[in-house]
Design a protein around this motif. Structure first.
Motif, short mmCIF file in Angstrom:
data_model
loop_
_atom_site.label_atom_id
_atom_site.label_comp_id
_atom_site.label_asym_id
_atom_site.label_seq_id
_atom_site.Cartn_x
_atom_site.Cartn_y
_atom_site.Cartn_z
N ALA A 124 -25.13 20.68 -43.39
CA ALA A 124 -24.51 19.37 -43.67
C ALA A 124 -23.78 19.41 -45.00
O ALA A 124 -24.28 19.99 -45.99
CB ALA A 124 -25.57 18.28 -43.68
N ILE A 125 -22.58 18.82 -45.06
CA ILE A 125 -21.77 18.80 -46.27
C ILE A 125 -21.14 17.43 -46.45
O ILE A 125 -21.15 16.61 -45.53
CB ILE A 125 -20.66 19.88 -46.22
CG1 ILE A 125 -19.79 19.68 -44.96
CG2 ILE A 125 -21.25 21.28 -46.28
CD1 ILE A 125 -18.60 20.62 -44.88
N HIS A 126 -20.58 17.20 -47.64
CA HIS A 126 -19.81 15.99 -47.92
C HIS A 126 -18.45 16.42 -48.45
O HIS A 126 -18.28 16.65 -49.65
CB HIS A 126 -20.53 15.10 -48.94
CG HIS A 126 -21.76 14.44 -48.41
ND1 HIS A 126 -21.74 13.58 -47.34
CD2 HIS A 126 -23.05 14.53 -48.80
CE1 HIS A 126 -22.97 13.16 -47.09
NE2 HIS A 126 -23.78 13.73 -47.95
N PRO A 127 -17.45 16.55 -47.56
CA PRO A 127 -16.12 17.00 -48.00
C PRO A 127 -15.37 15.90 -48.74
O PRO A 127 -15.80 14.74 -48.77
CB PRO A 127 -15.43 17.33 -46.69
CG PRO A 127 -16.08 16.44 -45.69
CD PRO A 127 -17.52 16.31 -46.12
N LYS A 128 -14.25 16.29 -49.31
CA LYS A 128 -13.38 15.33 -50.00
C LYS A 128 -12.08 15.16 -49.22
O LYS A 128 -11.62 16.09 -48.55
CB LYS A 128 -13.07 15.81 -51.42
CG LYS A 128 -14.29 15.85 -52.33
CD LYS A 128 -13.90 16.31 -53.73
CE LYS A 128 -15.11 16.34 -54.66
NZ LYS A 128 -14.74 16.79 -56.03
N LEU B 96 -14.75 24.05 -50.67
CA LEU B 96 -14.04 23.69 -49.46
C LEU B 96 -12.76 22.94 -49.79
O LEU B 96 -12.75 22.09 -50.69
CB LEU B 96 -14.91 22.82 -48.56
CG LEU B 96 -16.19 23.48 -48.02
CD1 LEU B 96 -16.96 22.50 -47.16
CD2 LEU B 96 -15.86 24.73 -47.23
N PRO B 97 -11.67 23.22 -49.09
CA PRO B 97 -10.43 22.49 -49.35
C PRO B 97 -10.56 21.03 -48.94
O PRO B 97 -11.36 20.68 -48.06
CB PRO B 97 -9.41 23.22 -48.47
CG PRO B 97 -10.23 23.82 -47.37
CD PRO B 97 -11.54 24.20 -48.00
N ALA B 98 -9.78 20.18 -49.56
CA ALA B 98 -9.77 18.76 -49.19
C ALA B 98 -9.24 18.61 -47.77
O ALA B 98 -8.40 19.39 -47.32
CB ALA B 98 -8.91 17.96 -50.16
N GLN C 97 -11.75 11.72 -52.87
CA GLN C 97 -12.92 10.88 -52.59
C GLN C 97 -13.83 11.57 -51.57
O GLN C 97 -13.36 12.18 -50.61
CB GLN C 97 -12.47 9.53 -52.03
CG GLN C 97 -11.65 8.71 -53.00
CD GLN C 97 -12.45 8.32 -54.24
OE1 GLN C 97 -13.57 7.82 -54.15
NE2 GLN C 97 -11.87 8.56 -55.41
N LEU C 98 -15.15 11.46 -51.80
CA LEU C 98 -16.11 12.02 -50.85
C LEU C 98 -16.07 11.23 -49.54
O LEU C 98 -16.02 10.00 -49.54
CB LEU C 98 -17.52 11.98 -51.42
CG LEU C 98 -17.85 12.98 -52.53
CD1 LEU C 98 -19.26 12.75 -53.04
CD2 LEU C 98 -17.72 14.41 -52.01
N LEU C 99 -16.12 11.96 -48.43
CA LEU C 99 -16.14 11.33 -47.12
C LEU C 99 -17.60 11.17 -46.68
O LEU C 99 -18.13 11.98 -45.91
CB LEU C 99 -15.35 12.17 -46.12
CG LEU C 99 -13.86 12.32 -46.41
CD1 LEU C 99 -13.22 13.35 -45.50
CD2 LEU C 99 -13.16 10.98 -46.26
#
Length: 259
Positions: A51-55, A86-88, A60-62
């Motif tokens: 699990a991750i929280h990308p931007k 990780l890339p946005a 902004q975090l998604l």
């Protein structure tokens, strides 16, 4: 010495197990992608989900979209190194679709947007970089599926995947392999097939036991040749999401002007 195109082609078919059956002298049929069922990958053995929280593009975090990173296990039992930065995600997700999607990131193809609640059916990258990712609906592929297929090296594999879809692909495959074979027919026959530019094909068709497929294929032969394709078979209720997925995927691939 330059590798034999036959060896590269055969090696890719063994490593990837592509959904499209090879054309034979008996039938000359190119079977288009259908609901994935023949091959599957096992979580924990073939791939891992983290699990991750990308931007997004604004930084902004998604936090409202379920997101995972897929790490793959290679043929020698080694796990690939995760991408620490990780890339946005680009472009922005339309507000009306945010509650319908989930995100996954792979080192091989980058960000993949999938319908929320769907699961991984297959995730594999061959030694030559050829990759295939299948995702299916919670109730099974007959209710929805999504396939990404990317080929960055093997010319024979590219032309085989593209023959019957791009006008010159079969001739190029015959020239590469030194053969002379009849042009294949597509099965099922597409309801629509168009070429918005010289390296893009858009098609719609209806496989058995599957929603209608909307597909886009990009065959880029400038510089280092590559082929990329997305096949999206979503329920009719998710037409807007299907169009977003196809349009976004095309935007991530090389551009080319008609001439």
């Amino acid at each position: 010495m330059k590798p034999s195109p036959w060896l590269a082609f055969a090696g890719w078919l063994v490593a990837i197990g592509l959904h499209a059956a090879p054309t034979t002298a008996a039938d000359h049929v190119h079977q288009l992608a259908g609901a994935p069922s023949r091959y599957s990958s096992t979580e924990g053995r073939d791939y891992r989900l983290t699990a991750i929280h990308p931007k997004d593009a604004s930084g902004q975090l998604l936090t409202d979209i379920p997101s995972w990173r897929i790490d793959l296990n290679d043929a020698e039992g080694d796990w690939e190194e995760p991408n620490a930065n990780l890339p946005a995600l680009q472009p922005a997700i339309p507000a009306a679709l945010r509650n319908q999607i989930a995100l996954v990131h792979t080192n091989a193809v980058g960000w993949i947007i999938i319908p929320r609640g769907w699961r991984v059916q297959r995730a594999i990258v061959g030694e030559d970089g050829n990759a295939i990712f299948n995702f299916i609906a919670p109730t099974g592929a007959a209710d929805g599926w999504l396939t990404l297929e990317e080929i960055p090296a093997c010319l024979g594999c590219m032309y085989r995947a593209a023959e019957g879809i791009f006008p010159d692909a079969h001739k190029q495959l015959d020239g590469l392999l030194g053969t002379s074979t009849p042009k294949p027919t597509l099965s099922p026959q597409p309801d629509s097939l168009s070429h918005p530019d010289r390296c893009t094909a858009r098609l719609t068709y209806q496989p058995s036991k599957s929603p209608t497929v909307q597909a886009v294929m990009v065959l880029d032969q400038q510089g280092d040749p590559s082929l990329a394709a997305m096949y999206a078979a979503l329920p009719a209720s998710q037409t807007a999401l299907t169009q977003f997925l196809i349009t976004r995927y095309r935007s991530t691939q090389p551009s080319c002007a008609a001439h």
